[in-house]
Scaffold this motif. Sequence first.
Motif, PDB file in Angstrom:
ATOM      1  N   UNK A 176      65.009  58.351 -65.748  1.00  0.00           N
ATOM      2  CA  UNK A 176      65.078  59.804 -65.567  1.00  0.00           C
ATOM      3  C   UNK A 176      63.773  60.360 -65.003  1.00  0.00           C
ATOM      4  N   UNK A 177      62.650  59.737 -65.377  1.00  0.00           N
ATOM      5  CA  UNK A 177      61.355  60.150 -64.811  1.00  0.00           C
ATOM      6  C   UNK A 177      61.331  59.878 -63.311  1.00  0.00           C
ATOM      7  N   UNK A 178      61.863  58.715 -62.906  1.00  0.00           N
ATOM      8  CA  UNK A 178      61.905  58.338 -61.493  1.00  0.00           C
ATOM      9  C   UNK A 178      62.845  59.270 -60.727  1.00  0.00           C
ATOM     10  N   UNK A 179      64.022  59.528 -61.291  1.00  0.00           N
ATOM     11  CA  UNK A 179      64.995  60.406 -60.623  1.00  0.00           C
ATOM     12  C   UNK A 179      64.433  61.821 -60.449  1.00  0.00           C
ATOM     13  N   UNK A 180      63.666  62.278 -61.445  1.00  0.00           N
ATOM     14  CA  UNK A 180      63.058  63.610 -61.365  1.00  0.00           C
ATOM     15  C   UNK A 180      62.007  63.640 -60.259  1.00  0.00           C
ATOM     16  N   UNK A 181      61.197  62.589 -60.179  1.00  0.00           N
ATOM     17  CA  UNK A 181      60.184  62.515 -59.119  1.00  0.00           C
ATOM     18  C   UNK A 181      60.837  62.520 -57.737  1.00  0.00           C
ATOM     19  N   UNK A 182      61.899  61.734 -57.580  1.00  0.00           N
ATOM     20  CA  UNK A 182      62.605  61.664 -56.297  1.00  0.00           C
ATOM     21  C   UNK A 182      63.208  63.023 -55.951  1.00  0.00           C
ATOM     22  N   UNK A 183      63.756  63.710 -56.966  1.00  0.00           N
ATOM     23  CA  UNK A 183      64.297  65.046 -56.741  1.00  0.00           C
ATOM     24  C   UNK A 183      63.243  66.022 -56.242  1.00  0.00           C
ATOM     25  N   UNK A 184      62.097  66.016 -56.894  1.00  0.00           N
ATOM     26  CA  UNK A 184      61.008  66.935 -56.508  1.00  0.00           C
ATOM     27  C   UNK A 184      60.525  66.631 -55.087  1.00  0.00           C
ATOM     28  N   UNK A 185      60.470  65.339 -54.745  1.00  0.00           N
ATOM     29  CA  UNK A 185      59.984  64.943 -53.415  1.00  0.00           C
ATOM     30  C   UNK A 185      60.960  65.281 -52.295  1.00  0.00           C
ATOM     31  N   UNK A 186      62.241  65.418 -52.622  1.00  0.00           N
ATOM     32  CA  UNK A 186      63.255  65.587 -51.569  1.00  0.00           C
ATOM     33  C   UNK A 186      63.911  66.963 -51.573  1.00  0.00           C
ATOM     34  N   UNK A 187      63.529  67.803 -52.541  1.00  0.00           N
ATOM     35  CA  UNK A 187      64.095  69.151 -52.607  1.00  0.00           C
ATOM     36  C   UNK A 187      63.031  70.185 -52.216  1.00  0.00           C
ATOM     37  N   UNK A 188      63.486  71.402 -51.970  1.00  0.00           N
ATOM     38  CA  UNK A 188      62.556  72.494 -51.655  1.00  0.00           C
ATOM     39  C   UNK A 188      62.167  73.229 -52.946  1.00  0.00           C
ATOM     40  N   UNK A 189      61.024  73.873 -52.911  1.00  0.00           N
ATOM     41  CA  UNK A 189      60.700  74.864 -53.943  1.00  0.00           C
ATOM     42  C   UNK A 189      60.010  74.366 -55.190  1.00  0.00           C
ATOM     43  N   UNK A 190      59.430  73.169 -55.138  1.00  0.00           N
ATOM     44  CA  UNK A 190      58.759  72.640 -56.336  1.00  0.00           C
ATOM     45  C   UNK A 190      57.227  72.733 -56.260  1.00  0.00           C
ATOM     46  N   UNK A 193      54.093  73.750 -59.348  1.00  0.00           N
ATOM     47  CA  UNK A 193      54.830  73.902 -60.609  1.00  0.00           C
ATOM     48  C   UNK A 193      54.588  72.684 -61.487  1.00  0.00           C
ATOM     49  N   UNK A 194      54.843  72.865 -62.780  1.00  0.00           N
ATOM     50  CA  UNK A 194      54.738  71.768 -63.744  1.00  0.00           C
ATOM     51  C   UNK A 194      56.067  71.648 -64.476  1.00  0.00           C
ATOM     52  N   UNK A 195      56.540  70.431 -64.647  1.00  0.00           N
ATOM     53  CA  UNK A 195      57.812  70.190 -65.323  1.00  0.00           C
ATOM     54  C   UNK A 195      57.611  69.261 -66.521  1.00  0.00           C
ATOM     55  N   UNK A 196      58.340  69.556 -67.601  1.00  0.00           N
ATOM     56  CA  UNK A 196      58.339  68.697 -68.780  1.00  0.00           C
ATOM     57  C   UNK A 196      59.504  67.718 -68.645  1.00  0.00           C
ATOM     58  N   UNK A 197      59.173  66.446 -68.457  1.00  0.00           N
ATOM     59  CA  UNK A 197      60.192  65.426 -68.173  1.00  0.00           C
ATOM     60  C   UNK A 197      60.511  64.723 -69.489  1.00  0.00           C
ATOM     61  N   UNK A 198      61.651  65.112 -70.084  1.00  0.00           N
ATOM     62  CA  UNK A 198      61.964  64.720 -71.460  1.00  0.00           C
ATOM     63  C   UNK A 198      63.375  64.164 -71.575  1.00  0.00           C
ATOM     64  N   UNK A 276      64.891  71.322 -70.331  1.00  0.00           N
ATOM     65  CA  UNK A 276      66.057  70.872 -69.552  1.00  0.00           C
ATOM     66  C   UNK A 276      65.664  70.613 -68.097  1.00  0.00           C
ATOM     67  N   UNK A 277      64.375  70.386 -67.866  1.00  0.00           N
ATOM     68  CA  UNK A 277      63.898  70.207 -66.482  1.00  0.00           C
ATOM     69  C   UNK A 277      64.553  69.018 -65.793  1.00  0.00           C
ATOM     70  N   UNK A 278      64.772  67.906 -66.522  1.00  0.00           N
ATOM     71  CA  UNK A 278      65.376  66.716 -65.905  1.00  0.00           C
ATOM     72  C   UNK A 278      66.757  67.055 -65.349  1.00  0.00           C
ATOM     73  N   UNK A 279      67.573  67.696 -66.160  1.00  0.00           N
ATOM     74  CA  UNK A 279      68.938  68.004 -65.711  1.00  0.00           C
ATOM     75  C   UNK A 279      68.922  69.018 -64.564  1.00  0.00           C
TER      76      UNK A 279
END
Length: 302
Positions: A176-190, A193-198, A276-279
């Motif tokens: 989930x940490x990896x998927x969140x990183x990939x999301x941030x790298x490939x989406x706009x608007x991050x 910002x700081x996200x709690x990856x839980x 709920x940052x991961x979701x």
Amino acid sequence: MGKIIVSGASGQFGHAAASQLLDMGEEVIALSRSTDKLADLAARGAEVRAADFDSPDGLVEAMRGGDKLLLISTTLVGERPRQHANAINAAKQAGVKHVVYTSLLGARKPGNPSVEGFDHIATEEMLEQSGVAYTFLRNSLYAEAVATAMAIPALTSGTKPENAGRGRVPIVSRDDCIATAVGVLTQEGHENKAYDVTGPELWALPDAMALVSEMAGKPIEVQDVDDEGMFAYFDALGVPRKSEDVDPNGPIPWASEGMVTFGKSIREGFMDVDSDDVERITGNKPRTLKSVFEQYQGAWPK
């Protein structure tokens, strides 16, 4: 989209992130000290470049042409701020516009005793002052570490000393940490910002060990110890207390100070974070601790 640089691409996190980015059709620059471990990424079209954060020479060239950098924190506690500074300075000089950094849950809460956290605070502050856009991914305790490094010795000996008490931590799967990183790298608007990856549940570590015990059908007695008792446990295993005394090529490439103060930070509530940052970023619910235990159960002592 420009090219995405992935540091530490021979490690588990970096390799998986680079692989997922390639799956999505992104252009990837994969960095590692040991580029021979990146042959499979190169075969899939990644640009593979040698990079050593201990030596600024050549780092700017290694990052040239990259638009974003996934800066995966290095492993040596105490050395990381210097290594990360080299990476951030090189990225800025190379024209990288956005750095996504793997930080630690709760690190910036005032009074957090975790020495692991001090490195992350220093790095976050450097990025805030760098003039480059940043995103902080404040990752919780890895479920995979609980399923292996914690569970296996506890099942083997039948006991587990623990100084985290009844403090709660939202244990998260590395996936989930990896998927969140990939999301941030490939989406706009991050940017900025700081996200709690839980993970999806808050756990006291004795309860996590009780679940291991139940699933394995073997008893684990969790011994509630203070910080000094936890140091004594690691001393008996031959673990050096301070990171400067660690032999990076030795059997135990880490220091107990990081582990003991990490447990203290859980006990004192610094990692008691519900998010709920991961979701929101990945679109998927994060994995449960039990699902990760099921994945690794085959490696547990019978």
